[in-house]
Design an enzyme around this catalytic site. Structure first.
Site, PDB file in Angstrom:
ATOM      1  CG  ASP A   4     -10.583  -4.841   1.968  1.00 53.83           C
ATOM      2  OD1 ASP A   4     -11.252  -5.851   1.615  1.00 53.83           O
ATOM      3  OD2 ASP A   4     -10.711  -3.524   1.992  1.00 53.83           O
ATOM      4  CB  THR A   5      -6.744 -10.125   3.537  1.00 51.99           C
ATOM      5  OG1 THR A   5      -7.647  -9.334   4.874  1.00 51.99           O
ATOM      6  CG2 THR A   5      -5.727 -11.062   3.795  1.00 51.99           C
ATOM      7  CB  ILE A   6      -3.084  -9.991  -0.607  1.00 50.18           C
ATOM      8  CG1 ILE A   6      -1.907  -9.911   0.362  1.00 50.18           C
ATOM      9  CG2 ILE A   6      -3.620  -8.747  -1.052  1.00 50.18           C
ATOM     10  CD1 ILE A   6      -0.914 -10.811   0.147  1.00 50.18           C
TER      11      ILE A   6
END
Length: 575
Positions: A382-384
């Site tokens: 999970d990343t932005i």
């Protein structure tokens, strides 16, 4: 109303010739909303409030880099399911003064007091996904100050002030974030400090519920006042040291104090009439370049989007690139003999046109490959992702992550953030390029991207989501260049996701069954049947298709276009 629905309605009121033109547009129009246009500045992030923070910073005289740092800080508070100051950071910056791209690798290293031998002696075949063992030095804060030192205009205290205020006063949690937060709580609550700082009475905050993080406000205030050393060499570092000593971890004050990120030269390949830019390993960005190089040999002016040929060729090219990804992508400082020049030569070979031509010959146009080998080039995270652009033409492509879910679950009391679990990506096998070693950077999935045309900036973009990222980057480029989509359509078009390639971390056996093909809603049933006949194993999946943001610049007028991911909570906006 979706664009294709509006176009179909409009066709009822046009002449046959005009209706035909609209039909051709509607057949290929996937946009859930229009592109956003502005002249002075643009920001696209995965959270509307973070986008507004970025714009406010630029309205106050800040650069695109100031805005990117401010938005990243806000996302660490507002979207802790994807990022935070306990994680790493990578960025590509277009500097209008020098007329070139600058890359920053802000990834941290493994603890120097932990060894491959320790894992072997304690019976580990793989590094666990949570807890203290996968924790590596977080590089985000150092990355902020490195970028700010070169390209910032406002004081860092002013850049971080909006997030500090939101952390103290609270902000409403958005829907997609609430969903993933709720999924993480049962998994991570057993780790010390997590439940106390990231739940409300043991549960995740709900959609629309006010969330505060006064501990993070205190940490960011200390960083704003004392600079990067407040995090890596001050009281925060000493508290981190004590926390890991008390809970079976190996991260120490000395690891934090020794951390330095690295300015790197972005690497590129020519695809049709554009240049696509990525950062070199220890990240996976060059996999996107390898995929594009292989696909460049096929004439997509004669291959329709979503056709059997399009999907088949894309998946087969991905398999070939990912075989190399599993074998060769690693920290260049630990290349045999610590030879940086040899590591650079390897990258140059992997992204060369000649090598792509060799690999392209391995594709059977009628049959899916069940197994592929890496080329002999030497003999759910999970990343932005966010992007910003300012009135002077500076554009920033930035990605930041805690890796799996909300990270390791390790949350030092009183500090308000969670450490990444990026070390899970190391291989516990001697001799592998990505084998664990003290003070080494792990293989990284997070990658920013950029496209130039005729030496001028065109698109700053990224697509978060673990192994989906290079697949997504290649698809965005193809959507823009081969299929003529606009910036929003390129992100909203249904995506292809192939899973099951040999993994760089050694946690999966080598691909021998062709892997599995996930197709997002929007691809025809007849196409799926034909793909199955060619040997592709299709399955239904929810959520592995990534998250996209992008800003494009018109070189003639300087007008910015912005696009944001319809699958996330995000927003593109400008002024």
């Amino acid at each position: 109303m979706r664009l294709f629905a509006a176009a179909s309605l409009l066709a009822l009121f046009l002449s046959p010739l005009q209706a035909t033109a609209v039909d051709r547009i509607s057949d290929r129009s996937f946009a859930t909303r229009s592109e956003v246009f502005a002249t002075q500045a643009m920001a696209a992030t995965s959270h509307p409030l973070a986008t507004q923070v970025a714009l406010d910073v630029m309205k106050a005289g800040g650069s695109a880099v100031d805005a990117a740092i401010a938005a990243n800080a806000a996302l660490g508070l507002m979207e802790p399911t994807g990022n935070g100051i306990g994680g790493d950071l990578f960025a590509i910056v277009w500097d209008p003064k020098t007329g070139k791209l600058h890359g920053y690798n802000g990834s941290g290293r493994s603890p120097k007091g932990l060894s491959l031998q320790w894992f072997q002696e304690n019976g580990y075949a793989d590094i666990p996904p949570h807890g203290p063992l996968p924790v590596t030095v977080p590089g985000a804060v150092d990355g902020w100050f490195a970028l700010h030192g070169r390209f910032g205009r406002l004081p860092m205290a002013e850049v971080l002030a909006p997030t500090i205020r939101y952390a103290r006063e609270g902000h409403p949690v958005h829907e997609v974030i609430a969903y993933y937060w709720d999924r993480s709580v049962p998994v991570l609550s057993k780790w010390p400090g997590f439940a106390e700082q990231f739940t409300i009475d043991g549960r995740a905050p709900r959609k629309g519920e006010l969330w505060k993080n006064p501990n993070l406000a205190g940490t960011l205030s200390a960083i704003a006042e004392g600079g990067r050393d407040a995090f890596y060499k001050g009281e925060i570092a000493r508290r981190i040291d004590a926390y890991f000593k008390a809970h079976g971890g190996f991260l120490r004050y000395e690891d934090l104090a020794a951390h330095e990120g690295e300015w790197v030269e972005p690497v590129s390949t020519r695809y049709r009439d554009v240049d696509v830019w990525e950062l070199p390993p220890n990240g996976q960005g060059i996999a996107a370049l390898q995929i594009l190089n292989i696909l460049e040999g096929f004439d997509f002016s004669k291959i329709a989007f979503g056709s059997v040929e399009h999907i088949h060729l894309f998946v087969e090219a991905k398999k070939l690139a990912f075989a190399d990804r599993a074998r060769w992508y690693a920290d260049p400082d630990f290349f045999p003999g610590a030879d940086r020049k040899a590591a650079e030569a390897l990258v140059a070979k992997l992204i060369s046109k000649d090598y792509a031509a060799e690999r392209r010959e391995l594709i059977d146009p009628q049959r899916a490959a069940r197994a592929v080998d890496a080329g002999k080039v030497l003999n759910q995270g999970d990343t932005i992702y966010l992007t910003t652009a300012d009135k002077d033409g500076m554009m920033v492509s930035l990605i930041q992550s805690n890796y799996r879910g909300m990270g390791s679950g390790m949350a030092p009391p009183g500090l308000g953030f969670i450490f990444q679990d990026r070390g899970e990506q190391f291989v516990l096998k001697p001799g592998h390029p990505n084998s664990f070693a003290p003070g080494k950077r792990p293989f990284h999935t997070i990658i920013p991207a950029f496209i130039t045309r005729d030496g001028k900036p065109w698109v700053s973009f990224g697509l978060m989501g673990g192994a989906m990222q290079p697949q997504g980057h290649a698809q965005i480029v193809m959507n823009l260049v081969d299929f003529g989509m606009n910036l929003q359509e390129a992100g909203d078009a249904p995506r292809i996701h192939h899973d099951g390639s040999t993994d760089p971390a050694g946690q999966l056996s080598e691909m021998s069954d062709g892997g599995v093909l996930n197709l997002e809603s929007g691809f025809g049933y007849d196409v799926q049947r034909e793909l199955a006949k060619r040997g592709h194993r299709l399955q239904v999946a929810v959520g592995p298709f990534g998250g996209y943001q992008a800003i494009a610049r018109d070189p003639a007028s300087g007008v910015y276009a912005g696009a944001s991911e319809s699958r996330k909570d995000g927003q593109a906006a400008g002024y």
